[in-house]
Design a protein around this motif. Structure first.
Motif, mmCIF file in Angstrom:
data_model
loop_
_atom_site.group_PDB
_atom_site.id
_atom_site.type_symbol
_atom_site.label_atom_id
_atom_site.label_comp_id
_atom_site.label_asym_id
_atom_site.label_seq_id
_atom_site.Cartn_x
_atom_site.Cartn_y
_atom_site.Cartn_z
ATOM 1 N N GLY A 168 -4.588 2.528 -13.205
ATOM 2 C CA GLY A 168 -5.538 1.949 -12.492
ATOM 3 C C GLY A 168 -5.539 2.128 -10.803
ATOM 4 O O GLY A 168 -6.014 1.326 -10.156
ATOM 5 N N ALA A 169 -4.550 3.214 -10.595
ATOM 6 C CA ALA A 169 -4.844 3.189 -8.858
ATOM 7 C C ALA A 169 -6.197 3.687 -8.584
ATOM 8 O O ALA A 169 -6.780 4.337 -9.302
ATOM 9 N N SER A 170 -6.349 3.421 -7.116
ATOM 10 C CA SER A 170 -7.772 3.491 -6.505
ATOM 11 C C SER A 170 -7.525 3.878 -5.071
ATOM 12 O O SER A 170 -6.698 3.629 -4.503
ATOM 13 N N PHE A 171 -8.283 4.612 -4.622
ATOM 14 C CA PHE A 171 -8.212 5.256 -3.243
ATOM 15 C C PHE A 171 -9.605 4.947 -2.540
ATOM 16 O O PHE A 171 -10.638 5.475 -2.947
ATOM 17 N N LYS A 172 -9.570 4.233 -1.273
ATOM 18 C CA LYS A 172 -10.915 4.051 -0.835
ATOM 19 C C LYS A 172 -11.031 5.032 0.560
ATOM 20 O O LYS A 172 -10.275 5.039 1.292
ATOM 21 N N TYR A 183 0.656 -1.369 -0.208
ATOM 22 C CA TYR A 183 -0.018 -0.063 0.181
ATOM 23 C C TYR A 183 0.877 1.252 -0.082
ATOM 24 O O TYR A 183 2.006 1.153 0.196
ATOM 25 N N ALA A 184 0.293 2.463 -0.155
ATOM 26 C CA ALA A 184 0.929 3.478 -0.109
ATOM 27 C C ALA A 184 0.779 4.342 1.084
ATOM 28 O O ALA A 184 1.595 4.681 1.573
ATOM 29 N N ILE A 185 -0.398 4.547 1.315
ATOM 30 C CA ILE A 185 -0.884 5.589 2.658
ATOM 31 C C ILE A 185 -1.815 4.392 3.534
ATOM 32 O O ILE A 185 -2.724 3.736 3.134
ATOM 33 N N GLU A 197 -4.656 -0.488 -5.151
ATOM 34 C CA GLU A 197 -5.180 0.243 -3.930
ATOM 35 C C GLU A 197 -4.372 1.150 -3.260
ATOM 36 O O GLU A 197 -3.347 0.382 -2.870
ATOM 37 N N VAL A 198 -4.443 2.228 -3.101
ATOM 38 C CA VAL A 198 -3.342 3.097 -2.482
ATOM 39 C C VAL A 198 -3.466 2.757 -0.926
ATOM 40 O O VAL A 198 -2.536 2.977 -0.177
ATOM 41 N N THR A 199 -4.791 2.856 -0.329
ATOM 42 C CA THR A 199 -5.174 2.610 1.151
ATOM 43 C C THR A 199 -5.010 1.354 1.732
ATOM 44 O O THR A 199 -5.069 0.360 0.979
#
Length: 150
Positions: free
Chosen positions: A103-107, A53-55, A79-81
């Motif tokens: 295709g990056a996504s953030f929930k 993950y990133a964050i 998914e970033v989170t």
């Protein structure tokens, strides 16, 4: 980048941190940052791939991702989170003005947004996410050796 002492250190609920103008990647794994308790404003960073993950966060932090550029890896997790712990707690992960590529996504989670808990002297103008490549062009690891000074 792990922000917060440990999951049991309740005083970190008062923590306020800004993570800005960094270039993470390629080939980073996680914790860019991971936040325990408290608040993090993550702004104008370039994320160029991640494994897990990133964050991320644990212990219900508030995180405002603001005008970052996320470029997902070609394969694997896009998914970033990431969250550790109960999803019934008051999680607040918000994305405002971020750009997502490959295709990056953030929930996003929580109600009411992650508002900046800063006074006027602590605030700064966040640049548009389309400027992040140039803003972070000179960021990265220092070129230090045993014989040179940094």
């Amino acid at each position: 980048m792990l922000l917060g002492h440990d999951d049991g250190f309740i005083r970190d609920k008062n923590m306020k941190v800004t993570v800005a103008f960094n270039h993470f990647g390629p080939n980073c794994n996680q914790r860019m940052p991971r936040v325990r308790h408290g608040f993090a404003h993550v702004a104008n960073n370039l994320y160029q791939g991640w494994s897990q993950y990133a964050i991320g966060g644990s212990m219900s932090p508030s995180i405002k991702s603001h005008a970052n550029l996320f470029i997902a890896p070609k394969s694997g997790n896009k998914e970033v989170t990431w969250r550790l712990g109960s999803h019934e707690s008051p999680w607040k992960f918000y994305s405002v003005g971020d750009v997502f590529e490959n295709g990056a996504s953030f929930k996003q989670t929580g109600i009411g947004g992650a508002k900046l808990p800063y006074n006027n002297q602590q605030r700064f103008q966040v640049a548009d996410a389309r400027s992040v490549r140039s803003l972070t062009s000179s960021s990265g690891v220092l070129g230090c050796t045993k014989t040179s000074r940094c």
